[in-house]
Design an enzyme around this catalytic site. Structure first.
Site, PDB file in Angstrom:
ATOM      1  N   LYS A 118       0.966  -1.241  -0.203  1.00  0.00           N
ATOM      2  CA  LYS A 118      -0.169  -0.243  -0.145  1.00  0.00           C
ATOM      3  C   LYS A 118       0.519   1.129   0.276  1.00  0.00           C
ATOM      4  O   LYS A 118       0.459   1.784  -0.903  1.00  0.00           O
ATOM      5  CB  LYS A 118      -1.338   0.202   1.261  1.00  0.00           C
ATOM      6  CG  LYS A 118      -1.908  -1.390   1.160  1.00  0.00           C
ATOM      7  CD  LYS A 118      -2.777  -1.105   2.600  1.00  0.00           C
ATOM      8  CE  LYS A 118      -4.005  -2.032   2.312  1.00  0.00           C
ATOM      9  NZ  LYS A 118      -3.717  -3.674   2.278  1.00  0.00           N
ATOM     10  N   GLU A 202      -3.248   6.408   8.529  1.00  0.00           N
ATOM     11  CA  GLU A 202      -4.452   7.722   7.910  1.00  0.00           C
ATOM     12  C   GLU A 202      -5.755   7.919   8.771  1.00  0.00           C
ATOM     13  O   GLU A 202      -6.000   7.240   9.901  1.00  0.00           O
ATOM     14  CB  GLU A 202      -4.505   6.563   6.695  1.00  0.00           C
ATOM     15  CG  GLU A 202      -5.237   5.089   7.330  1.00  0.00           C
ATOM     16  CD  GLU A 202      -5.982   4.785   5.523  1.00  0.00           C
ATOM     17  OE1 GLU A 202      -4.912   5.320   4.053  1.00  0.00           O
ATOM     18  OE2 GLU A 202      -6.459   3.958   4.826  1.00  0.00           O
ATOM     19  N   HIS A 237     -14.825  -6.897   7.175  1.00  0.00           N
ATOM     20  CA  HIS A 237     -14.085  -6.158   6.750  1.00  0.00           C
ATOM     21  C   HIS A 237     -13.685  -6.522   5.556  1.00  0.00           C
ATOM     22  O   HIS A 237     -12.871  -6.983   4.190  1.00  0.00           O
ATOM     23  CB  HIS A 237     -12.416  -5.954   6.463  1.00  0.00           C
ATOM     24  CG  HIS A 237     -12.253  -4.792   7.758  1.00  0.00           C
ATOM     25  ND1 HIS A 237     -12.466  -3.633   8.197  1.00  0.00           N
ATOM     26  CD2 HIS A 237     -12.573  -5.337   9.352  1.00  0.00           C
ATOM     27  CE1 HIS A 237     -12.616  -3.478   9.026  1.00  0.00           C
ATOM     28  NE2 HIS A 237     -12.303  -4.153  10.344  1.00  0.00           N
ATOM     29  N   ARG A 294      -5.180  -8.439 -10.222  1.00  0.00           N
ATOM     30  CA  ARG A 294      -5.618  -9.558 -10.334  1.00  0.00           C
ATOM     31  C   ARG A 294      -7.206  -9.418 -10.783  1.00  0.00           C
ATOM     32  O   ARG A 294      -8.331  -8.262 -10.896  1.00  0.00           O
ATOM     33  CB  ARG A 294      -5.999 -10.258  -9.420  1.00  0.00           C
ATOM     34  CG  ARG A 294      -6.818  -9.917  -8.074  1.00  0.00           C
ATOM     35  CD  ARG A 294      -6.560 -11.005  -7.525  1.00  0.00           C
ATOM     36  NE  ARG A 294      -7.033 -10.901  -5.927  1.00  0.00           N
ATOM     37  CZ  ARG A 294      -8.197  -9.952  -5.365  1.00  0.00           C
ATOM     38  NH1 ARG A 294      -9.128 -10.496  -5.792  1.00  0.00           N
ATOM     39  NH2 ARG A 294      -8.288  -9.289  -3.927  1.00  0.00           N
TER      40      ARG A 294
END
Length: 498
Positions: A118, A202, A237, A294
């Site tokens: 990330k 974040e 999640h 993908r």
């Protein structure tokens, strides 16, 4: 680059079948690999050839890169499609495929490497005008510095594993007093899941929607987007319900998100099919999250609204062909909804429920698509993801697609294991979903296990009263008005669990 004549699918289940069906339409021979647990699986029977690559655990079969490449050599395979999961986002595997002289139906190892982190992904796209969630530009380990940055960003904040996915290594911190505990948990989970304890911080968006953009790029620098998918209904999640298009995006926001997604792909020289994920707040401000290099589980809803076979396009791109689809050629037609049918018990925290499919009857009819890898009598293995199928419906508009989904769920007959079908029906009928006014907190906000427990109907209540009266009178049940007491109507969900 030569045309692909024989393709090995380095995967199992529904995605292996889905890829093989497109290959058959294109006149490409297919090779299936399977573990000992999947010896009788549908994808094994469907392929032109099939080879056992090891015992049931995926680490000893579906993740054995060297074994898979050796099978390709022995059978004269030209290309490998990794599907999703397993080795699909493994840069080393893509590199081994390239070094073996085979075609990898997917992006370059370099693109996978960059977007697999990330932090590296954010650095790669930093030169483009792409909105980012406020946070640290790199991994952080200094606790004192991390706390200072968190205070500057403002709580709540999110601690995320750099190499993460599926909600692992992700912790929400509501206040500074909880920082150390949540940091320790995030690092521990990251090391356990990914072997990498790197984390970053974040700002936590409090009412987020998860919206992603499908992109296609060829090896000649052409990149297009195929609009968005809304994936905000999640448990742990992880996505359970997806749809295309989103119910809330305006044409202007859709176009801007599409532009950003194309730029993200361009930033890493991307080719193949990929998905750029964004988080969207309650004011429809969007921020780049990551790129999945993908094919996505939820790709069918995009295929339904665009008419584009994404697997076919992936194969053409891998063969070196230029995209024949221009951005201006694409338009959204109708609406599609997908639910993931897992062998999980939604009344028990969605825990997996393995067993044998004693009854398995797929829904049919106009606008209904089922992508699965099972049939009646087969067992759900304990070794892999418990997804049984993806149920997709398509309508002229969102309301019609939802109504078709409710009908399809009603027709889907599965016994022997608990499934997420009751939960999915609950979502389809919930006012928050039907109105489009929902976010990733849908499950926590609206769902409790008792909502799936059916109330007794009138016949059940009447029968219980009769039995109670007879037991009280210590006598056997008697006929009433010359008519025998019949079995009460049983709830559909009870019937499906016998």
């Amino acid at each position: 680059m030569p045309s692909i004549r024989k393709l090995l699918v380095a995967n199992r289940g529904e995605i292996a079948l889905r890829i093989m069906r497109t290959c058959r339409e294109m006149g490409i021979q297919t090779v299936a690999i399977y573990s000992e647990a999947d010896r009788h699986a549908l994808h094994v029977r469907y392929a032109d050839e099939a080879v056992c690559v090891g015992p049931a655990p995926s680490s000893e079969s579906y993740l054995k890169a060297d074994t898979i490449i050796e099978v390709c050599r022995q059978l004269g395979v030209d290309a490998i499609h990794p599907g999703y999961g397993f080795l699909s986002e493994n840069a080393r595997f893509a590199q081994l495929v390239r070094e073996a002289g085979l075609i990898f139906v997917g992006p370059s190892p370099e693109s996978i490497e960059v977007m697999g982190s990330k932090l590296a992904a954010k650095a790669a796209v930093s030169t483009y005008n792409i909105p980012m969630v406020p946070g640290t530009p790199s991994a952080i380990s200094d606790r004192a510095e991390a706390k200072v940055i968190s205070a500057q960003i403002g709580y709540p904040i999110l601690i995320k594993a750099s190499a993460g996915g599926g909600g692992k290594g992700m912790r929400i911190v509501e206040r500074e007093e909880d920082f150390d505990e949540q940091m320790d948990r995030a690092v521990s989970e990251a090391i356990s899941a990914f072997g990498d304890g790197s984390v970053f911080i974040e700002k936590y968006v409090t009412s987020p929607r998860h919206i992603e953009i499908q992109v296609l790029g060829d090896q000649h620098g052409n990149i297009i987007h195929l609009f968005e998918r809304e994936c905000s209904v999640q448990r742990r999640h992880q996505k359970v319900v997806e749809e295309a298009p989103s119910a809330v995006l305006t044409p202007e926001i859709r176009a801007e998100m599409g532009r950003c997604a194309v730029d993200v792909a361009r930033a890493c020289g991307y080719y193949g099919a990929g998905t750029v994920e964004f988080i969207v707040d309650d004011q429809l401000n969007f921020y780049f999250l990551e790129m999945n290099t993908r094919l996505q589980v939820e790709h069918p809803v995009t295929e339904q609204i665009t008419g584009v076979d994404l697997v076919k396009q992936m194969i053409y791109i891998a063969e070196g062909k230029e995209l024949t689809i221009k951005q201006e050629d694409l338009e959204i037609k109708g609406h599609a909804v997908e639910v993931r049918v897992y062998a999980e018990d939604p009344t028990n925290n969605f825990l997996p429920d393995v067993g044998t499919l004693q009854t398995y009857v797929r829904p049919q009819g106009n606008g209904v698509r089922v992508d699965d890898g099972f049939e009646q009598g087969m067992e759900i293995p304990i070794y892999y993801d418990p997804m049984i199928a993806k149920l997709i419906t398509y309508g002229n508009d969102r309301t019609e697609a939802i109504q078709k989904m409710i009908r399809a769920i009603d027709e889907y007959q599965i016994t022997g294991v608990q499934t997420t079908l009751p939960f999915c029906q609950y979502v389809m009928e919930h006012p928050a979903f039907t109105s489009g006014n929902f976010d990733t907190h849908f499950v926590n906000r609206y769902f409790t296990p008792d909502v799936l427990k059916p109330a007794p109907d009138a016949a059940e209540t009447q029968l219980a009263a009769v039995l109670a009266a007879q037991l009280f009178a210590n006598r056997k049940p008697a006929a009433t008005n010359g008519t025998a007491v019949t079995e009460a109507k049983v709830s559909r969900w009870k019937a499906n669990r016998r």
